[in-house]
Design a protein around this motif. Structure first.
Motif, PDB file in Angstrom:
ATOM      1  N   ALA A   1       0.819  -1.213   0.000  1.00 15.85           N
ATOM      2  CA  ALA A   1       0.000   0.000   0.000  1.00 15.85           C
ATOM      3  C   ALA A   1       0.852   1.262   0.000  1.00 15.85           C
ATOM      4  O   ALA A   1       0.396   2.313  -0.465  1.00 15.85           O
ATOM      5  N   ARG A   2       2.071   1.189   0.514  1.00 15.17           N
ATOM      6  CA  ARG A   2       2.951   2.361   0.546  1.00 15.17           C
ATOM      7  C   ARG A   2       3.787   2.490  -0.718  1.00 15.17           C
ATOM      8  O   ARG A   2       4.284   3.566  -1.033  1.00 15.17           O
ATOM      9  N   LYS A   3       3.940   1.389  -1.428  1.00 13.61           N
ATOM     10  CA  LYS A   3       4.755   1.374  -2.642  1.00 13.61           C
ATOM     11  C   LYS A   3       4.044   0.504  -3.677  1.00 13.61           C
ATOM     12  O   LYS A   3       4.377  -0.665  -3.863  1.00 13.61           O
ATOM     13  N   PRO A   4       3.019   1.046  -4.345  1.00 10.52           N
ATOM     14  CA  PRO A   4       2.170   0.243  -5.220  1.00 10.52           C
ATOM     15  C   PRO A   4       2.893  -0.469  -6.349  1.00 10.52           C
ATOM     16  O   PRO A   4       2.340  -1.390  -6.955  1.00 10.52           O
ATOM     17  N   SER A   5       4.125  -0.071  -6.638  1.00  8.54           N
ATOM     18  CA  SER A   5       4.880  -0.782  -7.677  1.00  8.54           C
ATOM     19  C   SER A   5       5.361  -2.149  -7.197  1.00  8.54           C
ATOM     20  O   SER A   5       5.792  -2.979  -8.001  1.00  8.54           O
ATOM     21  N   GLN A   6       5.308  -2.387  -5.891  1.00  9.06           N
ATOM     22  CA  GLN A   6       5.771  -3.662  -5.345  1.00  9.06           C
ATOM     23  C   GLN A   6       4.598  -4.633  -5.243  1.00  9.06           C
ATOM     24  O   GLN A   6       3.777  -4.557  -4.335  1.00  9.06           O
ATOM     25  N   LEU A   7       4.534  -5.545  -6.186  1.00  7.26           N
ATOM     26  CA  LEU A   7       3.498  -6.569  -6.229  1.00  7.26           C
ATOM     27  C   LEU A   7       4.183  -7.927  -6.106  1.00  7.26           C
ATOM     28  O   LEU A   7       4.943  -8.327  -6.989  1.00  7.26           O
ATOM     29  N   VAL A   8       3.924  -8.622  -5.010  1.00  9.07           N
ATOM     30  CA  VAL A   8       4.611  -9.884  -4.721  1.00  9.07           C
ATOM     31  C   VAL A   8       3.688 -11.049  -5.050  1.00  9.07           C
ATOM     32  O   VAL A   8       2.589 -11.161  -4.493  1.00  9.07           O
ATOM     33  N   GLU A   9       4.134 -11.903  -5.961  1.00 10.34           N
ATOM     34  CA  GLU A   9       3.406 -13.112  -6.330  1.00 10.34           C
ATOM     35  C   GLU A   9       4.290 -14.318  -6.028  1.00 10.34           C
ATOM     36  O   GLU A   9       5.461 -14.169  -5.651  1.00 10.34           O
ATOM     37  N   MET A  10       3.757 -15.511  -6.210  1.00 11.28           N
ATOM     38  CA  MET A  10       4.528 -16.705  -5.868  1.00 11.28           C
ATOM     39  C   MET A  10       5.830 -16.785  -6.646  1.00 11.28           C
ATOM     40  O   MET A  10       6.880 -17.116  -6.084  1.00 11.28           O
ATOM     41  N   ASP A  11       5.798 -16.471  -7.939  1.00 10.76           N
ATOM     42  CA  ASP A  11       7.013 -16.648  -8.739  1.00 10.76           C
ATOM     43  C   ASP A  11       8.046 -15.552  -8.510  1.00 10.76           C
ATOM     44  O   ASP A  11       9.188 -15.670  -8.968  1.00 10.76           O
ATOM     45  N   THR A  12       7.662 -14.479  -7.814  1.00  7.82           N
ATOM     46  CA  THR A  12       8.625 -13.421  -7.483  1.00  7.82           C
ATOM     47  C   THR A  12       8.801 -13.295  -5.971  1.00  7.82           C
ATOM     48  O   THR A  12       9.412 -12.337  -5.503  1.00  7.82           O
ATOM     49  N   PHE A  13       8.278 -14.260  -5.226  1.00  7.58           N
ATOM     50  CA  PHE A  13       8.180 -14.103  -3.773  1.00  7.58           C
ATOM     51  C   PHE A  13       9.535 -13.867  -3.114  1.00  7.58           C
ATOM     52  O   PHE A  13       9.729 -12.888  -2.389  1.00  7.58           O
ATOM     53  N   HIS A  14      10.476 -14.759  -3.363  1.00  7.94           N
ATOM     54  CA  HIS A  14      11.774 -14.632  -2.688  1.00  7.94           C
ATOM     55  C   HIS A  14      12.506 -13.368  -3.122  1.00  7.94           C
ATOM     56  O   HIS A  14      13.056 -12.637  -2.292  1.00  7.94           O
ATOM     57  N   ARG A  15      12.484 -13.086  -4.402  1.00  6.86           N
ATOM     58  CA  ARG A  15      13.223 -11.928  -4.925  1.00  6.86           C
ATOM     59  C   ARG A  15      12.673 -10.598  -4.382  1.00  6.86           C
ATOM     60  O   ARG A  15      13.445  -9.701  -4.036  1.00  6.86           O
ATOM     61  N   LEU A  16      11.356 -10.473  -4.276  1.00 10.78           N
ATOM     62  CA  LEU A  16      10.763  -9.191  -3.890  1.00 10.78           C
ATOM     63  C   LEU A  16      10.511  -9.053  -2.390  1.00 10.78           C
ATOM     64  O   LEU A  16      10.507  -7.947  -1.863  1.00 10.78           O
ATOM     65  N   SER A  17      10.287 -10.172  -1.707  1.00  8.88           N
ATOM     66  CA  SER A  17       9.981 -10.083  -0.275  1.00  8.88           C
ATOM     67  C   SER A  17      11.205 -10.305   0.598  1.00  8.88           C
ATOM     68  O   SER A  17      11.259  -9.827   1.737  1.00  8.88           O
ATOM     69  N   GLY A  18      12.177 -11.058   0.092  1.00  2.35           N
ATOM     70  CA  GLY A  18      13.345 -11.400   0.897  1.00  2.35           C
ATOM     71  C   GLY A  18      13.160 -12.663   1.707  1.00  2.35           C
ATOM     72  O   GLY A  18      14.124 -13.170   2.307  1.00  2.35           O
ATOM     73  N   PHE A  19      11.938 -13.204   1.747  1.00  2.00           N
ATOM     74  CA  PHE A  19      11.663 -14.444   2.470  1.00  2.00           C
ATOM     75  C   PHE A  19      11.667 -15.609   1.478  1.00  2.00           C
ATOM     76  O   PHE A  19      11.244 -15.468   0.335  1.00  2.00           O
ATOM     77  N   ALA A  20      12.111 -16.763   1.936  1.00  2.00           N
ATOM     78  CA  ALA A  20      12.201 -17.915   1.036  1.00  2.00           C
ATOM     79  C   ALA A  20      10.820 -18.409   0.628  1.00  2.00           C
ATOM     80  O   ALA A  20      10.598 -18.755  -0.539  1.00  2.00           O
ATOM     81  N   THR A  21       9.884 -18.453   1.569  1.00  4.38           N
ATOM     82  CA  THR A  21       8.530 -18.942   1.318  1.00  4.38           C
ATOM     83  C   THR A  21       7.556 -18.137   2.168  1.00  4.38           C
ATOM     84  O   THR A  21       7.953 -17.507   3.161  1.00  4.38           O
ATOM     85  N   PRO A  22       6.258 -18.166   1.849  1.00  3.28           N
ATOM     86  CA  PRO A  22       5.282 -17.491   2.723  1.00  3.28           C
ATOM     87  C   PRO A  22       5.312 -18.010   4.154  1.00  3.28           C
ATOM     88  O   PRO A  22       5.160 -17.225   5.096  1.00  3.28           O
ATOM     89  N   ALA A  23       5.508 -19.311   4.341  1.00  2.00           N
ATOM     90  CA  ALA A  23       5.552 -19.864   5.698  1.00  2.00           C
ATOM     91  C   ALA A  23       6.733 -19.329   6.489  1.00  2.00           C
ATOM     92  O   ALA A  23       6.692 -19.251   7.728  1.00  2.00           O
TER      93      ALA A  23
END
Length: 327
Positions: free
Chosen positions: A152-174
């Protein structure tokens, strides 16, 4: 169908601080004005998306488990005053949004995080594409092949499963909850293991595979003595217990089951007269003068099928905490 689950209270409070101070008598109104503009922009951006605003109830069980939970948010007089002024505006926001073609939901004993977890799993299981709209990284736990996280603070950041690790920094949602169990969560005043920040927590989880394995290794002196000293606090029973408590606080899959019968659901409908009267009551003169633009953005009706999909997700929300269920 594409459904957006919006972290309403978080975004409303952000609007309270982001906008210039406004008044209608003694009532501050900048959060109301900002939130209405925010939702109208959502509706204008893509009228085909169903907007569902999720409000916080009070998850008392978290405060019972950890009495200092979120205590830092009200530490100063200024923080308490800001919160008080915002809370006075919240009923006006909810009332105004009932005149918009959006849905509002709340569980009295669950935070927005908890209800969003349940609804995102049920809606994605129905086959819908779900976007969770928040700045709260706890909501990253919800990401799956049909659920994505929009900052919500940076609308260009959209995290999906195939970009999860690269954009979030976490290996998996769990891993989101497991990392926070180790490092704590400053935004909620949850204390973590001394000197264990996000990268160190992630490296431990990467090495041992799971939080349980990390804690088990910490009790094996021969194995864990090879780790750097900043991990050695995990050998102490007090920090082992703290990590387990933290996981229960932050892992949305471990919270108490929310029953759909307790969820409050408001189905909005564009109401030109009542919305204009609200603008008058709150002295929103610019909105009154530009009311035709509001009519163009809001003068649509919610599709019955869309509303029924959300009602069905609400009715089945308790199944989201059944770890044997395939959702």
């Amino acid at each position: 169908m594409h459904i957006k689950l919006i972290d309403a209270n978080s975004i409303g409070f952000a609007q309270h601080h982001a906008n210039d101070l406004r008044h209608a008598g003694a009532l501050q109104t900048q959060a109301v004005a900002g939130m209405l503009q925010h939702v109208r922009r959502n509706l204008q951006h893509d009228p085909t998306v169903l907007n569902v605003l999720i409000w916080d109830g009070r998850a008392q069980w978290r405060y019972d488990l950890y009495p200092t939970y979120k205590s830092g948010r009200h530490r100063t007089v200024e923080q308490r005053e800001a919160r008080r002024h915002y809370e006075l505006q919240r009923p006006w926001i909810e009332r105004a949004l009932s005149y918009f073609p959006v849905l509002q939901v709340k569980h009295p004993r669950g935070e927005a995080d908890d209800l969003a977890w349940g609804l995102s799993r049920q809606l994605s299981a129905q086959g819908h594409l779900v976007t969770v709209h928040t700045s709260d990284t706890d909501w990253l736990q919800m990401v799956n092949p049909r659920v994505r996280w929009l900052n919500a603070r940076k609308p260009s950041q959209l995290v999906e499963m195939d970009t999860f690790h690269r954009l979030s920094g976490f290996a998996t949602p769990a891993q989101v909850a497991q990392v926070k169990a180790l490092m704590g969560d400053a935004s909620d005043d949850i204390e973590g293991v001394p000197d264990v920040a996000e990268k160190r927590a992630a490296s431990l989880l990467g090495k041992y595979g799971s939080l349980d394995a990390v804690l088990a290794a910490a009790t094996d002196f021969m194995q864990f003595s090879q780790e750097p000293k900043f991990f050695h606090s995990l050998m102490l029973p007090q920090w082992q217990d703290a990590v387990k408590r933290n996981l229960h606080l932050v892992d949305l899959s471990l919270g108490p089951v929310l029953q759909g019968s307790d969820v409050e659901l408001v189905v909005g409908e564009f109401d030109e007269l009542n919305l204009f009267e609200l603008f008058v009551d709150l002295d929103f003169r610019q909105m009154q003068d530009g009311f035709d633009s509001w009519k163009r953005a809001l003068n649509t009706a919610l599709a019955a099928a869309d509303v029924n999909s959300v009602k069905r997700a609400v009715a089945n929300v308790a199944k989201s905490w059944d770890r044997s269920a395939n959702v």
